[in-house]
Design a protein around this motif. Structure first.
Motif, short mmCIF file in Angstrom:
data_model
loop_
_atom_site.label_atom_id
_atom_site.label_comp_id
_atom_site.label_asym_id
_atom_site.label_seq_id
_atom_site.Cartn_x
_atom_site.Cartn_y
_atom_site.Cartn_z
N GLY A 152 -2.16 4.76 -8.01
CA GLY A 152 -2.45 4.78 -9.05
C GLY A 152 -3.26 6.85 -8.96
O GLY A 152 -3.50 7.34 -8.16
N TYR A 153 -3.96 6.58 -10.06
CA TYR A 153 -4.28 8.14 -10.58
C TYR A 153 -5.34 8.11 -11.51
O TYR A 153 -5.07 7.46 -12.38
CB TYR A 153 -3.12 8.74 -10.57
N LYS A 154 -5.99 8.92 -11.59
CA LYS A 154 -7.18 9.70 -12.56
C LYS A 154 -6.59 10.68 -12.79
O LYS A 154 -6.91 11.73 -11.98
CB LYS A 154 -8.61 8.84 -12.20
N ASP A 155 -6.34 10.70 -14.59
CA ASP A 155 -5.76 12.57 -14.44
C ASP A 155 -8.16 13.46 -15.84
O ASP A 155 -8.63 12.88 -15.79
CB ASP A 155 -4.92 12.52 -15.45
N MET A 156 -7.71 14.61 -14.94
CA MET A 156 -8.79 15.48 -15.71
C MET A 156 -8.45 16.42 -15.49
O MET A 156 -7.98 16.56 -15.40
CB MET A 156 -10.29 14.96 -15.41
N ASP A 157 -8.86 16.95 -17.11
CA ASP A 157 -8.33 19.18 -16.97
C ASP A 157 -9.60 19.32 -16.55
O ASP A 157 -11.27 18.59 -15.86
CB ASP A 157 -8.21 19.25 -18.48
N GLU A 158 -9.59 20.59 -16.60
CA GLU A 158 -10.40 21.98 -15.50
C GLU A 158 -11.93 21.92 -16.46
O GLU A 158 -13.04 21.97 -15.91
CB GLU A 158 -9.52 22.97 -15.21
N GLU A 159 -11.90 21.77 -18.13
CA GLU A 159 -12.80 21.13 -18.52
C GLU A 159 -13.65 20.32 -18.33
O GLU A 159 -14.91 20.16 -18.82
CB GLU A 159 -12.77 21.55 -19.77
N SER A 160 -13.35 19.18 -17.54
CA SER A 160 -13.99 17.58 -16.67
C SER A 160 -14.86 18.88 -15.68
O SER A 160 -15.15 17.97 -15.07
CB SER A 160 -13.08 17.27 -16.80
N GLY A 161 -14.69 19.62 -15.33
CA GLY A 161 -14.99 19.86 -13.74
C GLY A 161 -14.84 18.68 -12.21
O GLY A 161 -15.74 18.55 -12.20
N PRO A 162 -13.83 19.33 -12.36
CA PRO A 162 -13.83 18.55 -10.82
C PRO A 162 -14.04 18.43 -9.93
O PRO A 162 -14.23 19.67 -9.60
CB PRO A 162 -11.54 18.58 -10.89
N VAL A 163 -14.01 17.54 -9.22
CA VAL A 163 -14.89 18.51 -7.89
C VAL A 163 -13.92 18.48 -7.15
O VAL A 163 -14.41 18.87 -6.15
CB VAL A 163 -15.22 16.68 -7.25
N GLU A 164 -12.69 17.92 -6.69
CA GLU A 164 -11.47 18.50 -6.25
C GLU A 164 -11.29 20.32 -6.44
O GLU A 164 -11.15 20.24 -7.59
CB GLU A 164 -10.51 17.53 -6.26
#
Length: 202
Positions: free
Chosen positions: A84-96
């Motif tokens: 499973g995965y959850k994707d986001m781009d850098e403009e979402s401010g990932p915690v990781e």
């Protein structure tokens, strides 16, 4: 998803690379979209990082941004749902924020505050990992760490045992392991050097 749902892809990285390499022709409702992976990593099958190039119908670069995916990977899952995965781009401010330097250097300039903050955190973490931690040095954490034996310590002497790093309190009693040590905040204590006293021969 199941292994069948992943198709021919055997790892999270292979699957996500394939998902992020695509072209979508223009329609009446949406313009042309082109995307390709320039560089990606997925250390430990935990978090996926990629430099993604967006391009136009002529293949010309528009910009390069970072994509981060949280990954859940369990090839032995009893119910068969191994990925499973959850994707986001850098403009979402990932915690990781553990993207490699090779990925960060591919990104084009950005003015988005969350993207800039994410990039700063990535570079900060890279700097932490590059610290030299020689055998025998004394390190100090900002606050005491509590361990499973109930003890709490903030200072440790570093002991290298091959590829393994063991932390020993200054008292010499106890041996401790701190997970992801080089990603944590600590200072290397500068200890005074005691000069040897030489007595001239009579």
């Amino acid at each position: 998803m199941t292994a069948a749902g992943m198709g021919e892809h055997k790892t999270p990285k292979q699957y996500l690379d394939a998902q992020l390499n695509y072209t979508r022709p223009a329609t009446d409702d949406a313009p042309f979209q082109g995307c390709r992976v320039l560089k990606s990593i997925c250390p430990g099958n935990r978090t996926y990082y990629a430099a993604i190039e967006r391009f136009d119908e002529n293949g010309k670069r528009i910009y390069v941004t970072a994509v981060v995916c949280l990954v859940q990977w369990n090839p032995r899952a009893a119910d068969g749902y191994i990925f499973g995965y959850k994707d986001m781009d850098e403009e979402s401010g990932p915690v990781e924020a553990e993207a490699s330097e090779a990925i960060l250097e591919l990104l084009t300039s950005s003015k988005h505050p969350w993207a800039l903050d994410w990039r700063r955190r990535c570079y900060r973490n890279l700097k932490l990992k590059k610290r030299d931690l020689p055998d025998g040095c004394l390190i100090r954490f900002p606050s005491p760490m509590k361990f499973t034996d109930g003890s709490e310590h903030s200072e440790f002497r570093v002991k290298k045992e091959g590829r393994k790093t063991v932390l020993v309190p200054p008292s010499g009693y106890g041996r401790f392991h701190v997970s992801r040590l080089m990603e944590r905040h600590f200072e290397i204590v500068r200890e005074p050097k005691i000069a040897k006293t030489f007595f001239p021969a009579a």
